[in-house]
Each structure stands twice: as structure tokens, then as C-alpha cells.
Design an enzyme around this catalytic site. Structure first.
Site, PDB file in Angstrom:
ATOM      1  N   SER A  69       0.875  -1.126  -0.066  1.00 33.94           N
ATOM      2  CA  SER A  69       0.096  -0.175  -0.192  1.00 33.94           C
ATOM      3  C   SER A  69       0.951   1.309   0.001  1.00 33.94           C
ATOM      4  CB  SER A  69      -1.037   0.033   1.140  1.00 33.94           C
ATOM      5  OG  SER A  69      -1.926   0.961   1.133  1.00 33.94           O
ATOM      6  N   ASP A  70       0.326   2.267  -0.509  1.00 32.69           N
ATOM      7  CA  ASP A  70       1.044   3.505  -0.630  1.00 32.69           C
ATOM      8  C   ASP A  70      -0.022   4.715  -0.972  1.00 32.69           C
ATOM      9  OD1 ASP A  70       3.778   4.878  -0.984  1.00 32.69           O
ATOM     10  OD2 ASP A  70       2.867   5.819  -2.648  1.00 32.69           O
ATOM     11  N   GLN A  71       0.340   5.890  -0.240  1.00 33.51           N
ATOM     12  CA  GLN A  71      -0.469   6.922  -0.193  1.00 33.51           C
ATOM     13  C   GLN A  71       0.218   8.341  -0.703  1.00 33.51           C
ATOM     14  OE1 GLN A  71      -2.165   8.752   3.475  1.00 33.51           O
ATOM     15  NE2 GLN A  71      -4.005   7.505   2.746  1.00 33.51           N
ATOM     16  N   GLY A 106      -3.111   3.829  -2.836  1.00 36.12           N
ATOM     17  CA  GLY A 106      -2.795   2.420  -3.741  1.00 36.12           C
ATOM     18  C   GLY A 106      -2.754   1.434  -2.836  1.00 36.12           C
TER      19      GLY A 106
END
Length: 194
Positions: A69-71, A106
């Protein structure tokens, strides 16, 4: 044989969110270069990095389901990352005062056994109130959110800085969209409520 679930993240917030599902999991550090590619849109970067993080630990867990996960937080195309220091956090909150921020998360679930990756993007729009300098200082004194994009923890006292949130999953703002993750896990045959 059921696959091991791996969270490719060192974020304590993501770990805490995943634990809510009551599934056994392990944590692995993806050690991924998070430098944006030239002219890469922020949303594309979050999607790319979520998958890169999941794939980065696949060699160590060749039979696992791996979550990456990425933000990114953006306003008018400008990315707001983790401030790291008090001064940068003050600057961020001054810049975000009265504005609506797109926190785009994401999410990737990578099946290391099959090589299949499913990636989703979850936007959350967050409107900041008009903030005075004293409110910013008092907030950061009480909750130094230096490791949070946008310098505010919506799950904590940072909620007092906001006027509105719009999104399909409140967990996405904290960094791991659990509604989408449950869907991805079911797609891989893992039932959460069995």
C-alpha cells in the site's frame, strides 16, 4: 494449503488496521525506492509503489499473499509527503488550511504463488478548516503528526482540523483500505468471515 498473509509495510498504522480483520499475518520491510518517476502523476505513483512494495518481498515469501500500500496527498498537483519535522508540519498545515486534499491510496494484493497482482486506487477527499497559527501549533504540540502525509492524523486529534471527509473507506485515509482489501482477499479465495 492456505497461503501466508504478508503486510509489506513497516507502518504501525497499517499493521493496526490489518489486525482488525483477525487474520494471522506477518510484516516485512519492502525497502522500496519511493522516488517519483519523471512526470509521473501522483495517483499513478501510489499505484506503482503499492505493487512495487508487494513484489519487493516476494522472493522471501514465494508462497504468500502479499499486501502493498502507498498513499499520496495532493492539492492542485502538488504532493504533500510526511513532513518529518515540526517546521515542515507547520508549513504543510498553513498551506492546507482552507483547502481540500486528495489522499489517494494505492493497494495491491500480490499472489507470489501465481504471480498475479491486483491493484486498486482509493481516493479520499479531506477538507481542512481555515486554521490559525495557534491552532496549528497547539495541534502539533499535542499530536506531533510528523510521520503522516498532510501533517494530521484523522484517527486522532487531527479530526479537529477538518471540516469534511468524502470517501468510500474511512480506513483508506489511515493508509490501508480494508473494504477493498477484503474484496481482493476474497478474489484469492481467502474468506475473512469463515
Amino acid at each position: 494449503m492456505p497461503q501466508t498473509l504478508i503486510l509489506a509495510s513497516t507502518s504501525p498504522y497499517r499493521r493496526e488496521l490489518l489486525a482488525r480483520l483477525g487474520l494471522p499475518f506477518q510484516v516485512a520491510n519492502p525497502q522500496t525506492d519511493e522516488t517519483p518517476l519523471p512526470a509521473e502523476p501522483p495517483e499513478a505513483m501510489a499505484l506503482r509503489l503499492s505493487e512495487a512494495k508487494a513484489r519487493a518481498v516476494a522472493d522471501s515469501f514465494p508462497d504468500a499473499l502479499i499486501i502493498g500500500s502507498d498513499q499520496v496527498a495532493t492539492v492542485d498537483g502538488k504532493i504533500y509527503g510526511k513532513p518529518g519535522t515540526h517546521e515542515r508540519a507547520v508549513d504543510q498545515l498553513r498551506n492546507l488550511s482552507g483547502k481540500t486534499v486528495n489522499f489517494f491510496t494505492g493497494l495491491c494484493l500480490y499472489n507470489a504463488r501465481t504471480g498475479q497482482a491486483e491493484v486498486r486506487g482509493i481516493p479520499t477527499l479531506v477538507s481542512f478548516r481555515h486554521l490559525s497559527d495557534s491552532e496549528i501549533e497547539n495541534y502539533l504540540r499535542r499530536e506531533p503528526a510528523y510521520n503522516c502525509a498532510g501533517s494530521a492524523k484523522s484517527e486522532g486529534l487531527g479530526i479537529a482540523l477538518l471540516s469534511k471527509m468524502q470517501g468510500e473507506d474511512p480506513n483508506a485515509l489511515v493508509g490501508l483500505p480494508l473494504i477493498a482489501l477484503c474484496d481482493l482477499l476474497r478474489n484469492q479465495g481467502l474468506e475473512i468471515l469463515q
